[in-house]
Write an enzyme that holds these catalytic residues in place. Structure first.
Site, short mmCIF file in Angstrom:
data_model
loop_
_atom_site.label_atom_id
_atom_site.label_comp_id
_atom_site.label_asym_id
_atom_site.label_seq_id
_atom_site.Cartn_x
_atom_site.Cartn_y
_atom_site.Cartn_z
CG PHE A 55 -11.45 -0.88 9.21
CD1 PHE A 55 -11.23 -0.65 7.87
CD2 PHE A 55 -10.80 -0.08 10.13
CE1 PHE A 55 -10.37 0.36 7.43
CE2 PHE A 55 -9.95 0.94 9.72
CZ PHE A 55 -9.73 1.14 8.38
CE1 TYR A 58 -3.94 -2.02 -0.14
CE2 TYR A 58 -2.71 -3.42 1.34
CZ TYR A 58 -3.76 -3.24 0.48
OH TYR A 58 -4.63 -4.27 0.24
#
Length: 401
Positions: free
Chosen positions: A401, A122
């Protein structure tokens, strides 16, 4: 044929998420997709299509994140990013991430945030490691506090309805004053936090609230994963979340958890680096605190994101590079009164991922310059930037999450 990335239709969400479910050794199930759909509508999922077949996907929850100063910033909570192994190294992931960032910008979400299974992926897309957290494995015999007695009145909650009446109010009070925490809807609570799926060893979720002077001020979600041999307990207490609205309330809930009988070990996840357990326990090393990567932050809109957080006295001119989001590229004058583009000479030069690392206060400009992650063009600019962005506490998000 070229890979097409598009917004998923309602009947394509499961196929898009199958790209990551594959690596979990399963497939999305209809019941699971129905529940997930209450917090992840189809229009927030992207599908990568090759010749009519979905080969990957990425989703993004919508919530607001607390930033320094207590502001709430609309955020794309990135999740379930995956590409089937049949299509690796063909640019599918890059195409998904580009489209996701573009759409987040169009929706007016200045931040994107994620937990990374592989962080190295990322950083290529402008995400910076913005906070650290830790897991503990504390043997019960060493769950000994320096001093103090149990505080308040503990009460186990019975059922989802009662839980939803009590816990969200406590969470919201903590979230509003904790940088890195995000808002939860009732559906989020039902789908993400109150699931009765079994824990690692089969324990059901228990929910406890602590009342101080008759007011609910702290709670914990936990599981007792039972084990025993020769009538000697091997049970693990698995703490999923423990929050308190004040230092006293947080101490009360942890005193409750550490005092539970007939367990062998207390496990807890995603604790902040400045958790008071380090000062409460007689022997904090017995926690076996393991530091791990936590939040990765991406500034989708540099101007809006910086303007949303508080800044201290001072000013610095920063040159930002951002290949994926060209609207961020350029030189910015950042001060406690404004954030705006400028033609003034840059004093710091960095990429957008580096800016993401300092945005919540988890890392400093000084740390990053020592790691050769940014360039100081004017002597003293790093010190001024650190004063400008300084925060009192480490950012923290208690939930993966």
């Amino acid at each position: 044929m070229a890979i097409e990335v598009k917004v998923a239709g309602p009947d394509e969400v499961a196929g898009a998420l199958a790209g990551i479910w594959h690596y979990f050794g399963s497939q999305p199930e209809a019941e699971e997709m129905e529940r997930l759909g209450t917090i992840l509508p189809a229009e927030r999922v992207h599908a990568a299509v090759d010749g009519g077949s979905i080969v990957g996907g990425a989703g993004a929850y919508r919530f607001d994140t607390t930033v320094p100063g207590g502001g709430k910033v609309p955020t794309a909570g990135v999740m379930a990013v995956g590409v089937l192994p049949t299509h690796r190294r063909r640019g599918v992931l890059s195409a998904l991430m580009r489209r996701q960032l573009h759409d987040a910008h169009e929706r007016g979400e200045p931040l994107a945030m994620l937990f990374a299974s592989e962080g190295g992926i990322y950083s290529r897309f402008g995400y910076g490691l913005a906070s650290l957290a830790g897991d503990i494995e504390l043997p019960k015999e060493h769950a000994v506090l320096r001093d103090g007695e149990p505080l308040g009145q503990a009460r186990l909650l019975d059922g989802e309805e009662e839980t939803l009446e009590v816990l969200p109010g406590i969470y919201d009070r903590v979230q509003s004053q904790t940088v890195g925490m995000f808002t939860r809807t009732p559906d989020w609570w039902r789908v993400r936090r109150l699931s009765q799926r079994r824990g690692h060893s089969g324990g059901q979720q228990a929910r406890v609230v602590i009342e101080l002077d008759g007011v609910p001020e702290a709670y914990a979600l936990y599981r007792l994963n039972f084990a025993a041999q020769h009538m000697i307990t091997g049970t693990t207490l698995e703490v999923g979340e423990a929050l308190g609205t004040s230092a006293q309330a947080l101490a009360a809930i942890w005193r409750y958890l550490l005092a539970i009988d007939w367990i062998a070990r207390i496990d807890a996840y995603w604790l902040p680096l400045d958790h008071p357990l380090f000062l409460w326990l007689r022997e904090p090393r017995r926690m076996g605190f393991s530091v791990i990567e936590a939040l990765w932050v991406r500034l989708v809109d540099v101007g809006a994101a910086l303007a949303a957080r508080s800044l201290r006295d001072g000013e610095v001119v920063v040159e930002v590079s951002d290949e994926l989001c060209p609207w961020n590229q350029g030189t910015w004058q950042v001060s406690n009164g404004s954030v705006e583009r400028t033609t003034a000479a840059a004093e710091l030069r960095l990429d957008v991922a580096t800016l993401g690392a300092v945005y919540l206060g988890g890392f400093s400009f000084d740390q990053l310059v020592r790691a050769s992650r940014l360039e100081e063009l004017t002597p003293g600019a790093v010190a001024r930037a650190d004063e400008l962005f300084r925060t009192e506490r480490q950012p923290w998000c208690p939930e993966l999450f």
